[in-house]
Design a protein around this motif. Sequence first.
Motif, mmCIF file in Angstrom:
data_model
loop_
_atom_site.group_PDB
_atom_site.id
_atom_site.type_symbol
_atom_site.label_atom_id
_atom_site.label_comp_id
_atom_site.label_asym_id
_atom_site.label_seq_id
_atom_site.Cartn_x
_atom_site.Cartn_y
_atom_site.Cartn_z
ATOM 1 N N TYR A 231 86.809 49.313 19.613
ATOM 2 C CA TYR A 231 86.185 50.071 20.704
ATOM 3 C C TYR A 231 86.376 49.330 22.030
ATOM 4 O O TYR A 231 86.732 49.932 23.055
ATOM 5 N N ALA A 232 86.150 48.018 22.021
ATOM 6 C CA ALA A 232 86.307 47.234 23.249
ATOM 7 C C ALA A 232 87.755 47.267 23.733
ATOM 8 O O ALA A 232 88.018 47.358 24.939
ATOM 9 N N GLU A 233 88.702 47.200 22.812
ATOM 10 C CA GLU A 233 90.122 47.276 23.187
ATOM 11 C C GLU A 233 90.453 48.629 23.810
ATOM 12 O O GLU A 233 91.229 48.707 24.767
ATOM 13 N N HIS A 235 88.444 50.646 25.472
ATOM 14 C CA HIS A 235 87.908 50.730 26.832
ATOM 15 C C HIS A 235 88.718 49.852 27.780
ATOM 16 O O HIS A 235 89.012 50.246 28.916
ATOM 17 N N ASP A 236 89.126 48.680 27.298
ATOM 18 C CA ASP A 236 89.891 47.756 28.134
ATOM 19 C C ASP A 236 91.280 48.299 28.446
ATOM 20 O O ASP A 236 91.885 47.937 29.460
ATOM 21 N N GLN A 239 90.748 53.492 28.595
ATOM 22 C CA GLN A 239 90.164 54.656 27.926
ATOM 23 C C GLN A 239 91.174 55.785 27.716
ATOM 24 O O GLN A 239 90.964 56.915 28.157
ATOM 25 N N ILE A 346 81.834 42.710 21.552
ATOM 26 C CA ILE A 346 82.397 43.604 22.571
ATOM 27 C C ILE A 346 82.685 42.835 23.851
ATOM 28 O O ILE A 346 83.775 42.947 24.434
ATOM 29 N N GLN A 347 81.734 42.027 24.286
ATOM 30 C CA GLN A 347 81.910 41.297 25.539
ATOM 31 C C GLN A 347 82.979 40.211 25.426
ATOM 32 O O GLN A 347 83.693 39.928 26.391
ATOM 33 N N ALA A 350 86.408 42.257 25.478
ATOM 34 C CA ALA A 350 86.698 42.858 26.791
ATOM 35 C C ALA A 350 85.445 42.775 27.652
ATOM 36 O O ALA A 350 84.581 43.660 27.584
ATOM 37 N N THR A 353 82.671 45.545 29.334
ATOM 38 C CA THR A 353 82.791 46.839 28.666
ATOM 39 C C THR A 353 81.398 47.406 28.407
ATOM 40 O O THR A 353 80.534 46.705 27.874
#
Length: 386
Positions: A231-233, A235-236, A239, A346-347, A350, A353
Amino acid sequence: MFSQTFKLLLLYLLVSLVNAEIGDRCYHEGAAGTCQKTSKCSSGATVRGLCPNDPDDVRCCFPNYPCNLDTFPGKCLDKTKNTCNGPHGYISGLCPGNNDVQCCLSKSTVDKFLDFVETTYNLAVQYKNGNSAAKKSSNELVMEWIRHEAYNDAPWKILIGGVDSDWIAFAKGKGHPMFEQFADPHFCGQFIGTDHLFASMNAAFRFPPLEDPLINRGDMGGWGGDLVTLYAEWHDAGQPPPRIFAEGRILGNEGTFKLEDFIQDVDAFHMGVGLSVLPAPPIHVVTRNYYKPKGPYRTRFSRFLEDRFGDRAGAKKIAYNMLAGDGYTKPGDKDSVVVALRTGAIQKTAPFTPLPSMIDRKILDLFIDGFIDALESLAADKGKAC
């Protein structure tokens, strides 16, 4: 007289052209052989019709006819004339020729790793026998040895606890090695990292799944943690279309949740949960049974979909909770550790995020759909032969 001689010569030439000579080359499905009398073919791997118009006892003989089973390499041998020195003995149904011609599988990297697991288990038993203060099972000590170099930092210590440092020192004192990876037996070109596999196994072992749709530390230590970093990837990466992104990454070879990661997560789930049911067999028995030729690895994804999620609707609920819901130690008891480690993952992947709970639910659902699309595709359990 000349005419009669010419006719005989022409007939001889025609016969020579249609009859293959003993020793002539012949081919079948990419394998090269020679035309031989069946009594002279030591391997016994023969195919009719490749030495045309010759007697039935002259066939194409293959001294090294390959008979790979999934990604286990092997060759066909006549078991009445040859000894199979491979670890699995003869396997029928994979070779040309009569029923005596069977496949002898060679020792693969899988087999070498399984030997390593057994050696590690025996060493753990030795450690426990000489250390009355050692409380963990020999099975868990094996998991800790294999994960201790890469998966014993602060987050993992918070998630499932640190390793037994005395055991690690004992094994190091014995000069015990590490075994970093082995070739997956079902997906050619994919390699199973042993530290990831046994760290996730340790998580599933200590925290087997709760009743649906609850999630816990066992999920976070395996597939769930990888879904969080994916998920973090996403968004980074700006999106991009979430469903396409999630499915493409999981089925591909890029990022923190690629196919080899998913394979490791799923195998860890099956074996870790199995070992959590006491009394458990030795870990090397469980791993050998799982990775034996034609073993449970062949249906890993379909069983994971059923055992962990039930169906697509169940997967959607559980995946959402993994990304945006509460963690639990047991029904009714929330576990703040899962939420804290999820946020940290997550942090770290990325920075800045937004948490999944902060974005539009419809967009998050599309991301989850991509995860489930990939899982359902893999649940066909087709594998990829070499």
